[in-house]
Design an enzyme around this catalytic site. Sequence first.
Site, PDB file in Angstrom:
ATOM      1  N   HIS A 274      42.022  26.696  41.165  1.00 50.73           N
ATOM      2  CA  HIS A 274      41.719  27.809  42.072  1.00 50.73           C
ATOM      3  C   HIS A 274      40.316  28.361  41.903  1.00 50.73           C
ATOM      4  O   HIS A 274      39.914  29.262  42.633  1.00 50.73           O
ATOM      5  CB  HIS A 274      42.715  28.951  41.867  1.00 50.73           C
ATOM      6  CG  HIS A 274      42.488  29.703  40.589  1.00 50.73           C
ATOM      7  ND1 HIS A 274      42.874  29.239  39.370  1.00 50.73           N
ATOM      8  CD2 HIS A 274      41.866  30.879  40.355  1.00 50.73           C
ATOM      9  CE1 HIS A 274      42.526  30.100  38.432  1.00 50.73           C
ATOM     10  NE2 HIS A 274      41.911  31.108  38.993  1.00 50.73           N
TER      11      HIS A 274
HETATM   12  C1  UD1 Z   1      41.565  36.021  40.962  1.00 43.50           C
HETATM   13  C2  UD1 Z   1      40.603  36.323  39.793  1.00 43.50           C
HETATM   14  C3  UD1 Z   1      40.555  35.143  38.848  1.00 43.50           C
HETATM   15  C4  UD1 Z   1      41.945  34.749  38.398  1.00 43.50           C
HETATM   16  C5  UD1 Z   1      42.802  34.490  39.630  1.00 43.50           C
HETATM   17  C6  UD1 Z   1      44.218  34.104  39.278  1.00 43.50           C
HETATM   18  C7  UD1 Z   1      38.631  37.717  40.253  1.00 43.50           C
HETATM   19  C8  UD1 Z   1      37.173  37.690  40.550  1.00 43.50           C
HETATM   20  N1  UD1 Z   1      39.232  36.527  40.273  1.00 43.50           N
HETATM   21  O1  UD1 Z   1      41.008  34.939  41.697  1.00 43.50           O
HETATM   22  O2  UD1 Z   1      39.805  35.506  37.697  1.00 43.50           O
HETATM   23  O3  UD1 Z   1      41.854  33.588  37.605  1.00 43.50           O
HETATM   24  O4  UD1 Z   1      42.824  35.686  40.423  1.00 43.50           O
HETATM   25  O5  UD1 Z   1      44.932  33.792  40.436  1.00 43.50           O
HETATM   26  O6  UD1 Z   1      39.170  38.768  40.041  1.00 43.50           O
HETATM   27  N2  UD1 Z   1      45.393  35.477  48.281  1.00 43.50           N
HETATM   28  C9  UD1 Z   1      46.624  35.455  48.883  1.00 43.50           C
HETATM   29  N3  UD1 Z   1      47.614  36.184  48.292  1.00 43.50           N
HETATM   30  C10 UD1 Z   1      47.445  36.901  47.156  1.00 43.50           C
HETATM   31  C11 UD1 Z   1      46.176  36.921  46.559  1.00 43.50           C
HETATM   32  C12 UD1 Z   1      45.154  36.200  47.124  1.00 43.50           C
HETATM   33  O7  UD1 Z   1      46.832  34.814  49.894  1.00 43.50           O
HETATM   34  O8  UD1 Z   1      48.406  37.533  46.696  1.00 43.50           O
HETATM   35  C13 UD1 Z   1      44.300  34.671  48.880  1.00 43.50           C
HETATM   36  C14 UD1 Z   1      43.397  35.458  49.785  1.00 43.50           C
HETATM   37  O9  UD1 Z   1      43.036  34.666  50.849  1.00 43.50           O
HETATM   38  C15 UD1 Z   1      42.181  35.700  48.937  1.00 43.50           C
HETATM   39  C16 UD1 Z   1      42.151  34.495  48.033  1.00 43.50           C
HETATM   40  O10 UD1 Z   1      43.517  34.139  47.838  1.00 43.50           O
HETATM   41  O11 UD1 Z   1      41.039  35.853  49.678  1.00 43.50           O
HETATM   42  C17 UD1 Z   1      41.508  34.755  46.713  1.00 43.50           C
HETATM   43  O12 UD1 Z   1      42.079  35.891  46.054  1.00 43.50           O
HETATM   44  P1  UD1 Z   1      41.192  36.790  45.040  1.00 43.50           P
HETATM   45  O13 UD1 Z   1      42.040  37.835  44.432  1.00 43.50           O
HETATM   46  O14 UD1 Z   1      39.932  37.209  45.720  1.00 43.50           O
HETATM   47  O15 UD1 Z   1      40.722  35.758  43.959  1.00 43.50           O
HETATM   48  P2  UD1 Z   1      41.504  34.628  43.171  1.00 43.50           P
HETATM   49  O16 UD1 Z   1      40.908  33.331  43.564  1.00 43.50           O
HETATM   50  O17 UD1 Z   1      42.982  34.784  43.273  1.00 43.50           O
END
Ligand code: UD1
Length: 363
Positions: A206
């Site tokens: 991820h």
């Molecule tokens: C975040 C953390 C990362 C951690 C990871 C674990 C930061 C900068 N990054 O990254 O350190 O390793 O979580 O998963 O804080 N999304 C969903 N549903 C959710 C959450 C996210 O669909 O419940 C999708 C959204 O499109 C979002 C993307 O995933 O834009 C990324 O989510 P985000 O929380 O920005 O970062 P992660 O890649 O999950």
Amino acid sequence: MRILHVVGARPNFMKAAPVIREMANYPGLFSQLLLHTGQHYDRQMSQVFFDELDLPHPDVNLEVGSGSHAWQTAQIMMGFEPILIDFDPDWVVVYGDVNSTMACSVVCSKLDYQVAHVEAGLRSYDRRMPEEINRLVTDQLAELLFTTSDEAIHNLEREGVDRSKVHFVGNVMIDTLVHLLPKAQDKWSHLSSLYPYDRYLLVTLHRPSNVDDLATLVEIMSALDEISGEIPVLFPVHPRTRERIIEFGLQPDKSKLIFLEPLGYLDFLALQAHATLVLTDSGGIQEETTYLGVACLTARSNTERPVTISMGTNQLVESSSEALLSALRSRLAHPGAQKSIPPLWDGQSARRIVQVFQEITNR
Ligand code: UD1
């Protein structure tokens, strides 16, 4: 002592659970408030962990959701500030290195609230990683820093952090693993009927550096496609990765690559414990495989958790198709035996953290 715990994203939940549970053993000493920023919000990214880890329902959920780094960080800060002032804690406990960790630490220090950072001092020395920025800022602001390894202590010393604030307590993520491994093993008979393989490769990816760049994701998917002809591949797909695979049209046609929804804690732990090999870019999984003695390849050029290489089962690999295939084949031929479990990764780290708070109260 009034304690406000901040969680926001998937890897925070398993770190906070043992600390909250341990503090709850001393109701006369600790009054706790659990705040969820809502950085992760899908059931499979959030609620399932509250259920399986026996985490109390959050007292407050900011329901911030997804967005750019600046937007998400700002939303968390604005939502957190009034709650902080209202609860007026003695300590705010933040976990790991996600945006929620840093955002709340900044708010606390501006308003003169003390921050305790669980999992302090990890450094990849790669500032292209958003988590590295979160770690650096949080550790400069924290008044109490709980570390998982010797390297973390050295990193903090090098950055001028006062040694008296730093406590080597071990790894709270391993507390949760030790606590729930028997429950996870109970799920194995069901899982092994769904995935009836003696040998399999378990994959999680991820990191933006792997999944947000088309050329890199093409290389990785091509390696997974090819290796799936040699060993079944189970791939629970993170929402970020799923979006990119769809956006870039990279779903292989006839591959034996098995895509799964993101899994809960117990299912994933059971699959990890029984895997022949794990390929990941997660931080926590490097640690969990080391504890479990399961071979692990990490698709990154660096790690903030070098102890998983020096003592554990982890090996870094470049995210090119050629490098991945070569490392996968070589580790599958010789997965390598258990090396050793790092010091204080023994299931007792939350107890040590609570002892530090007790000593502070007694001063
Ligand atoms: C975040 C953390 C990362 C951690 C990871 C674990 C930061 C900068 N990054 O990254 O350190 O390793 O979580 O998963 O804080 N999304 C969903 N549903 C959710 C959450 C996210 O669909 O419940 C999708 C959204 O499109 C979002 C993307 O995933 O834009 C990324 O989510 P985000 O929380 O920005 O970062 P992660 O890649 O999950």
